[in-house]
Design an enzyme around this catalytic site. Sequence first.
Site, short mmCIF file in Angstrom:
data_model
loop_
_atom_site.label_atom_id
_atom_site.label_comp_id
_atom_site.label_asym_id
_atom_site.label_seq_id
_atom_site.Cartn_x
_atom_site.Cartn_y
_atom_site.Cartn_z
N ASP A 133 0.82 -1.21 0.00
CA ASP A 133 0.00 0.00 0.00
C ASP A 133 0.86 1.26 0.00
OD1 ASP A 133 -2.65 1.38 0.49
OD2 ASP A 133 -1.57 2.00 2.29
N GLU A 162 1.72 -0.07 -4.83
CA GLU A 162 0.80 1.02 -5.14
C GLU A 162 1.62 2.31 -5.06
OE1 GLU A 162 -3.17 3.42 -3.63
OE2 GLU A 162 -1.90 2.36 -2.21
#
Length: 569
Positions: A244, A281
């Site tokens: 993330d 990401e």
Amino acid sequence: MIFEVWAPKATAVEVDTMGSRRAMTRGDGGWWSQEVAEAGHGTRYAFTVDGEGPYPDPRSRRQPEGIFGPSAVYEHDRFTWADHDWKGRDLRGGVVYELHIGTFTQEGTFSAAIEKLPHLIELCVDFVEIMPVAPVPGMRNWGYDGVDLYAVNETYGGPDGLKSFVDACHRAGIGVILDVVYNHLGPSGNFLRPFGPYFAGFEGSYWGEAVNLDGPDSDEVRRYFIGNALQWLRDYHIDGLRLDAVHALHDRRATHLLAELAAEVDVLACAVGRPLSLIAESDLNDPRMVRSLDAGGLGMTAQWNDDVHHALHCAVSGESHGYYQDFADLSALAKVLTHGVVHDGTYSSFRARSHGHSFAGVPGHRLVACLQNHDQIGNRPLGDRLPLPALKLGAGLLLTSPFTPMLFMGEEWGSRSPFLFFSDHVDQELRGSEGTRRAREFVGYGYRWDAPDPSDEETFLRSKLDWSEVKEEAHWSLLCWYRDLIALRKALPELSDPRLDRVRVEVDPLARWLVMWRGELAVAVNFAQETVTVPVGKGTVLLASDEPISTDTDGLRLPAQSMVITRPA
């Protein structure tokens, strides 16, 4: 067994277990240990640091009473695996399916998700990507407020539940990618601070304090996160990790945490004999993210690509607010299909500066692209999804593109369930302010922020998929379209060819049509509300979204909002 914990600044550490507190002995590097012979699988325990606590183990493998309760000893070897024939799956050529365990089914458990695997088998996806499963405050959460990063949320089924899900996926021929969060920890139930310098002392992002990746005593902090990643891949048989918001990792060392992690995962892949993927990401549009370590990159297998999403979304929805403004013209879609990104050093009006770098030479399979995902739906105030006609066109382009396509749960049948932001903080101050915090986060995005209360249980319940929709004719028809597209992608090598320099695109932004050439195949799309003629000669129609498709002297005549995949004569 021997209890161990890292607490380099502490003067006294005790383990609280089996009805008594026992002093631990300090060893090298700030590690404390104590043997408790009678302790074993299932034993509850916690640590006291300089008289404060008790606190859960920072590396707790199980939190049976939630994030505010004691840890429990969990022995990985007690689980019996049945995926002995699983040899792993390479990300190249794969189709990914993102899901949230708590809302994928009405029950919201790993066990219930296993019951839906036949649906995913028939859809013919190659990977499921599950949103974070670390313990969180309360009973419901997206997962990005996780703490106790080595444990698994008990409401989903705990560590054995996750292993059973992975085992079942592998026996079904499906790989598993796990979403993990290393750029921050949740604001509630985070007890790392008493143990050591896990945090950098400044706000690393909108979501919280930066972790200490490059300051004093950061060697062990880095090992904390790298060890966590290796645990999922080794002990849970996970096939890949989605990392993330890596742009929020603050690391000024010569070897970035991601490069160190990539090297360690490569070693583990050799040891376990199966491919292991790392998917970042990142909103940096920096190709170094996916370049190999020996080429001076960070060694990620792939990265999420927001530019493809934005261009597809604008083309099928007509929206142009906020960060969509640079993607509103169909020329942006033409550029991402041939260059991978729109912002490759160009001016980003949303950021008010130039952004990104060229991805020339990067194969498309290293860019994970989607029409919808948890962020792009859930960060809208009402969590609304695209309508069926938009999904039809968007999926047609996505699943014939040179990228690694990713679907979001329910997209394949056009689910009407929203995917809203929800949480369940125990801390009343956090609970009461969560809605206001979310509204502040999206100032400038062009929305009128009228989102429901994230803490209201109804917000969570509304986000659960309604599987009965699949039986309705319009939804079943869309599901068949997705199945046919994936099947065609797997049958025709041209449609999964990742070479961006082999993609050709013709586009008419005013007439609102686009033709993407994949080898000798033409993917022709009409985004307009009326019939248009596109310059593609007569040939064999392989798959069409609508009838009738006709040919005149100028090319193919496509009905309003339709597309066709053809092999011109």
